[in-house]
Scaffold this motif. Structure first.
Motif, PDB file in Angstrom:
ATOM      1  N   ASN A  70      20.304 -13.768  17.328  1.00 36.46           N
ATOM      2  CA  ASN A  70      19.572 -14.335  15.953  1.00 36.46           C
ATOM      3  C   ASN A  70      18.129 -12.483  16.700  1.00 36.46           C
ATOM      4  O   ASN A  70      17.320 -12.412  15.960  1.00 36.46           O
ATOM      5  N   ASN A  84      15.964 -12.589  18.208  1.00 40.26           N
ATOM      6  CA  ASN A  84      14.364 -12.780  18.722  1.00 40.26           C
ATOM      7  C   ASN A  84      13.833 -13.837  20.097  1.00 40.26           C
ATOM      8  O   ASN A  84      13.673 -14.284  19.794  1.00 40.26           O
ATOM      9  N   ASP A 136      11.210 -13.682  22.955  1.00 37.44           N
ATOM     10  CA  ASP A 136      10.078 -13.919  23.021  1.00 37.44           C
ATOM     11  C   ASP A 136       9.877 -14.522  24.780  1.00 37.44           C
ATOM     12  O   ASP A 136      10.563 -15.194  25.082  1.00 37.44           O
TER      13      ASP A 136
END
Length: 79
Positions: free
Chosen positions: A69, A71, A73
């Motif tokens: 995705n 994403n 972090d």
């Protein structure tokens, strides 16, 4: 002394996430899962360790999803 191994483990997962390579992640997961054979040959009851690995398999899945995705972090490894 105890913080170094824990830091190493977090560093390992952090590097896998930063690499952003799902195929590398899959190779590493397979490699770690293959320890079952080695532990069995060494006489360790792998079934006793399975529960401890549950969080590891979940983390592999979370990193895989984050890579797919796009994403990524830092909190992924810390949570």
């Amino acid at each position: 002394m105890l913080t170094q191994p824990a830091g190493t483990v977090f560093g390992y997962f952090e590097l896998l996430a930063k690499a952003g390579d799902v195929s590398l992640l899959e190779v590493e997961e397979i490699r770690i899962r293959s320890f079952q054979d080695i532990m069995t040959m060494a006489g360790v009851d792998y079934e006793l360790l399975v529960d401890m690995f549950d969080n590891t398999w979940e983390l592999f899945g979370e990193i895989r999803k984050a890579i797919q995705n796009n994403n990524l972090d830092e909190s992924l490894v810390l949570n």
